[in-house]
Design a protein around this motif. Structure first.
Motif, PDB file in Angstrom:
ATOM      1  N   SER A 197     -56.574  54.855  28.807  1.00 40.41           N
ATOM      2  CA  SER A 197     -57.295  53.623  29.142  1.00 40.41           C
ATOM      3  C   SER A 197     -56.709  52.901  30.349  1.00 40.41           C
ATOM      4  CB  SER A 197     -57.301  52.675  27.933  1.00 40.41           C
ATOM      5  OG  SER A 197     -55.972  52.342  27.558  1.00 40.41           O
ATOM      6  N   HIS A 198     -55.549  53.369  30.853  1.00 43.72           N
ATOM      7  CA  HIS A 198     -54.911  52.683  31.971  1.00 43.72           C
ATOM      8  C   HIS A 198     -54.822  53.535  33.232  1.00 43.72           C
ATOM      9  CE1 HIS A 198     -53.506  50.110  28.605  1.00 43.72           C
ATOM     10  NE2 HIS A 198     -53.632  49.161  29.514  1.00 43.72           N
ATOM     11  N   THR A 199     -55.381  54.731  33.190  1.00 46.51           N
ATOM     12  CA  THR A 199     -55.398  55.575  34.389  1.00 46.51           C
ATOM     13  C   THR A 199     -56.533  56.580  34.304  1.00 46.51           C
ATOM     14  OG1 THR A 199     -54.146  57.153  35.736  1.00 46.51           O
ATOM     15  CG2 THR A 199     -53.730  57.193  33.378  1.00 46.51           C
ATOM     16  N   ASP A 200     -57.126  56.875  35.449  1.00 48.41           N
ATOM     17  CA  ASP A 200     -58.147  57.922  35.520  1.00 48.41           C
ATOM     18  C   ASP A 200     -57.542  59.267  35.908  1.00 48.41           C
ATOM     19  OD1 ASP A 200     -60.240  56.170  34.882  1.00 48.41           O
ATOM     20  OD2 ASP A 200     -60.457  55.535  36.972  1.00 48.41           O
ATOM     21  N   ASN A 201     -56.268  59.278  36.272  1.00 47.32           N
ATOM     22  CA  ASN A 201     -55.612  60.525  36.652  1.00 47.32           C
ATOM     23  C   ASN A 201     -55.329  61.373  35.418  1.00 47.32           C
ATOM     24  OD1 ASN A 201     -55.552  59.783  39.393  1.00 47.32           O
ATOM     25  ND2 ASN A 201     -53.656  58.633  39.112  1.00 47.32           N
ATOM     26  N   VAL A 247     -44.950  49.414  27.683  1.00 47.45           N
ATOM     27  CA  VAL A 247     -46.105  49.995  27.007  1.00 47.45           C
ATOM     28  C   VAL A 247     -46.052  49.751  25.500  1.00 47.45           C
ATOM     29  CG1 VAL A 247     -47.301  52.165  26.504  1.00 47.45           C
ATOM     30  CG2 VAL A 247     -46.387  51.746  28.792  1.00 47.45           C
ATOM     31  N   LYS A 248     -44.853  49.875  24.918  1.00 46.96           N
ATOM     32  CA  LYS A 248     -44.730  49.793  23.461  1.00 46.96           C
ATOM     33  C   LYS A 248     -44.665  48.359  22.939  1.00 46.96           C
ATOM     34  CE  LYS A 248     -42.106  54.129  23.404  1.00 46.96           C
ATOM     35  NZ  LYS A 248     -40.769  54.739  23.215  1.00 46.96           N
ATOM     36  N   LEU A 254     -50.482  41.641  29.716  1.00 43.03           N
ATOM     37  CA  LEU A 254     -49.432  42.042  30.654  1.00 43.03           C
ATOM     38  C   LEU A 254     -49.531  43.535  30.956  1.00 43.03           C
ATOM     39  CD1 LEU A 254     -46.828  41.287  32.224  1.00 43.03           C
ATOM     40  CD2 LEU A 254     -45.542  41.941  30.156  1.00 43.03           C
ATOM     41  N   VAL A 255     -49.688  44.342  29.922  1.00 44.97           N
ATOM     42  CA  VAL A 255     -49.805  45.788  30.095  1.00 44.97           C
ATOM     43  C   VAL A 255     -51.035  46.130  30.931  1.00 44.97           C
ATOM     44  CG1 VAL A 255     -50.080  48.008  28.920  1.00 44.97           C
ATOM     45  CG2 VAL A 255     -48.561  46.264  27.957  1.00 44.97           C
ATOM     46  N   ASP A 256     -52.145  45.488  30.617  1.00 50.13           N
ATOM     47  CA  ASP A 256     -53.389  45.757  31.346  1.00 50.13           C
ATOM     48  C   ASP A 256     -53.268  45.393  32.826  1.00 50.13           C
ATOM     49  OD1 ASP A 256     -54.534  46.621  28.997  1.00 50.13           O
ATOM     50  OD2 ASP A 256     -55.645  44.772  28.607  1.00 50.13           O
ATOM     51  N   ARG A 257     -52.483  44.380  33.127  1.00 52.44           N
ATOM     52  CA  ARG A 257     -52.328  43.940  34.517  1.00 52.44           C
ATOM     53  C   ARG A 257     -51.354  44.821  35.295  1.00 52.44           C
ATOM     54  NH1 ARG A 257     -48.810  40.267  37.147  1.00 52.44           N
ATOM     55  NH2 ARG A 257     -47.880  39.565  35.180  1.00 52.44           N
ATOM     56  N   ILE A 258     -50.291  45.244  34.644  1.00 49.63           N
ATOM     57  CA  ILE A 258     -49.194  45.911  35.343  1.00 49.63           C
ATOM     58  C   ILE A 258     -49.301  47.433  35.329  1.00 49.63           C
ATOM     59  CG2 ILE A 258     -46.688  46.290  35.338  1.00 49.63           C
ATOM     60  CD1 ILE A 258     -47.493  43.518  36.280  1.00 49.63           C
ATOM     61  N   PRO A 260     -51.674  49.967  35.229  1.00 49.45           N
ATOM     62  CA  PRO A 260     -52.473  50.855  36.092  1.00 49.45           C
ATOM     63  C   PRO A 260     -51.837  51.137  37.451  1.00 49.45           C
ATOM     64  CG  PRO A 260     -53.908  49.313  34.975  1.00 49.45           C
ATOM     65  CD  PRO A 260     -52.497  48.874  34.681  1.00 49.45           C
ATOM     66  N   GLY A 261     -51.282  50.118  38.090  1.00 55.06           N
ATOM     67  CA  GLY A 261     -50.646  50.325  39.392  1.00 55.06           C
ATOM     68  C   GLY A 261     -49.425  51.218  39.310  1.00 55.06           C
ATOM     69  N   ILE A 262     -48.696  51.119  38.196  1.00 54.01           N
ATOM     70  CA  ILE A 262     -47.517  51.962  38.005  1.00 54.01           C
ATOM     71  C   ILE A 262     -47.931  53.411  37.795  1.00 54.01           C
ATOM     72  CG2 ILE A 262     -45.547  52.428  36.490  1.00 54.01           C
ATOM     73  CD1 ILE A 262     -45.419  49.433  35.884  1.00 54.01           C
ATOM     74  N   LEU A 263     -48.895  53.643  36.916  1.00 52.95           N
ATOM     75  CA  LEU A 263     -49.334  55.010  36.626  1.00 52.95           C
ATOM     76  C   LEU A 263     -49.970  55.674  37.837  1.00 52.95           C
ATOM     77  CD1 LEU A 263     -50.845  54.635  33.026  1.00 52.95           C
ATOM     78  CD2 LEU A 263     -48.514  55.274  33.698  1.00 52.95           C
TER      79      LEU A 263
END
Length: 545
Positions: A197-201, A247-248, A254-258, A260-263
């Motif tokens: 849910s946080h990356t399309d890769n 993540v855990k 916070l997770v949703d904001r941060i 995707p850019g990291i992954l």
């Protein structure tokens, strides 16, 4: 299709402006390389038109050939046998599921048939795990074999030829880390389900619903084949220990904001725990975070030291003191560099040169309370839960680095001659190789068992039951690595004392040894913890002494 030449064809290029040479029956046009050759033009001119294999391998390793092969090779000799390439196994389609989540721990089922995969690699005994070499395994199936092929191809083409260059430059190009994101590898290194849910890769070889801890193990293991702790720490180090707590335990906004850019590989994160006066003694950390009067922010002041990837990081998963002394006064905050007040200085260390080891200073950094990871004053649990994943990562790397030392030694022992015999024909050298192999296999098989237990247990249960064993395994793996690095250095002799050349991997890995024996818990503390924790847990099980 590669061009075919006779030896006479090559000999016709012995003089003039287009010298050719032969290395292992492949033909290279070195005319454009003459000015770049470190030894000067004359060395190449002396072997122009001839077979230079013996001279090449006397001074160089495989990485040099891989680095220049694509741009210099013009064909092969007509005497070279064409090897039929084995077809790459196609991953078996996974059964459709309603959601892209892994099976619950209790539902995990190993490869029950334990059917052996096709032999893979160079088949040097003990240079790869046994399941690479046609032996049955209950842990690995065709999806793991497909991932192995995918990652090894990438590592051999994009990483291994340039490792020495990056190590000397103390930095890995940013586009390599970006590739980690684009290839879906970053998303697979979190010790949890694949975060669809946080990356399309996506990892090409493995559907996300089939991703398990053995895929993660295999991915890190294959990257480690490049033989550089600095490279692995640059790509995996800060991320692999700094991102899992977010993540855990991070709040969903916070997770949703941060995340995707990291992954995606566009942003970087690190773990900031160790301080100048507090390392393994985590409960006595002093970096302070005070709540503002309105309760909306923490103000952070303090220092962190030996922080992997800190020089590159946009985010710092940071242990801070928010309460009383000891473990009950710790919290974990996600500190964002752009908040201001964060300064970083690269440290010059003995090994892992390209990892970006950093001294971090926080001065009146204003952090929103929404960036709290876990609960206020309960950060010790977050930190302890993360240690298993960090230490398992260290074990995976050490096991493979030990194999690299062994494999390089085995290859060198088959071509180097002393006193009229190959090194491998001397019993004392075979004894060194045998002792390296037995320690490697013991370490690796314990590692497989720990991965399997982690796969089968819920995380809190794993932290409780496996913490002691994983601590012991961490010490075992670093001592195995140190032993293999030393024995490899003895086998290579002076070549392992010089940077570059045939002994480059051994020289580099020997420098990296201390970076594994100390971080993540020093060997002495790990061995003591392994017994104390195991006795405590087994006492709860009803141990009788």
């Amino acid at each position: 299709m590669a061009k075919i030449f006779s030896k006479d064809d090559v000999a016709s290029h012995a003089k003039g402006d287009s010298p050719w040479i032969i290395i292992d029956e492949d033909v290279y046009d070195v005319s454009k390389f003459q000015d770049e050759h470190p030894g000067g033009k004359k060395i190449l001119q002396r072997v122009a038109g001839k077979d230079a294999s013996k001279q090449f391998w006397k001074y160089h390793n495989e990485g040099i050939l891989k680095k220049y092969k694509a741009q210099l090779q013009v064909g092969s000799l007509d005497t070279k046998k064409v090897e039929a390439s084995a077809p790459t196994p196609e991953p078996t389609p996974a059964p459709a599921k309603a959601e892209s989540t892994p099976a619950a721990p209790s539902e995990f089922t190993p490869a029950a048939t334990a059917s052996p995969q096709d032999p893979y690699g160079e088949l040097i005994p003990f240079a790869d795990p046994s399941w690479y070499q046609g032996y049955a395994s209950p842990y690995f199936n065709e999806s793991h074999a497909a991932l192995r092929e995918e990652v090894r191809t990438w590592v051999e083409a994009e990483l291994e030829p340039y490792v020495t260059e990056w190590d000397e430059a103390r930095e890995v190009p940013a586009h390599i880390y970006k590739q980690m994101g684009e290839r879906g590898y970053l998303a697979g290194l979190l010790g949890v389900h694949y975060p669809v849910s946080h990356t399309d890769n996506r990892v090409k070889a493995v559907p996300p619903e089939r991703w398990d801890l053995f895929h993660e193990m295999l991915l890190m293991d294959e990257i480690s084949r490049a033989g550089s702790g600095g490279l692995v720490w640059n790509l995996v180090g800060g991320y692999g220990i700094g991102c899992p707590p977010l993540v855990k335990f991070g709040k969903k906004p916070l997770v949703d904001r941060i995340l995707p850019g990291i992954l995606a590989g566009d942003k970087r994160i690190c773990l900031a725990i160790t301080e100048p006066d507090a390392g393994s003694d985590v409960a006595n950390l002093g970096c302070e975070a005070k709540l503002t009067e309105d309760g909306k922010h923490y103000i952070v002041n303090g220092e962190k030291k030996w922080i992997t990837n800190g020089i590159y990081a946009d985010y710092f998963t940071t242990a801070v003191r928010t309460g009383e002394d000891g473990m009950n006064g710790l919290s974990v905050l996600l500190i964002e560099r752009e908040a201001g007040g964060v300064s970083t200085r690269k440290m010059d260390c003995q090994g892992v040169w390209s990892s970006g080891t950093t001294y971090v200073t926080f001065e009146d950094v204003k952090v929103p309370v929404e960036n709290l990871i876990g609960k206020h004053n309960q950060g010790f649990k977050v930190i302890m839960t993360n240690f298993n994943h960090e230490r398992i990562g260290i074990v995976i790397q050490c096991a493979r680095f030990s194999r690299v030392c062994y494999e390089e030694s085995m290859k060198y022992a088959h071509k180097r001659k002393t006193f009229g015999k190959r090194l491998v024909d001397h019993p004392v050298i075979r004894m060194k190789l045998a002792n390296m192999a037995r320690q490697i296999e013991a370490t690796y098989n314990w590692l497989e068992n720990m991965i399997f237990q982690c796969q089968c247990m819920e995380e809190t249960e794993a932290m409780l039951k496996l913490g002691g064993a994983i601590a012991g395994l961490k010490a075992q793996s670093t001592q195995c690595f140190e032993y293999c690095a030393r024995e490899a250095s003895q086998i290579f002799g002076g070549l392992s004392y010089s940077r570059g050349g045939q002994g480059a991997k051994i020289e580099r890995l020997y420098r990296d040894v201390r970076a594994y024996a100390i971080p993540g818990g020093s060997e002495e503390i790990m061995l003591d913890l392994s017994i104390r924790q195991s006795l405590r847990v087994h006492g709860m099980f009803g141990m009788k002494l």
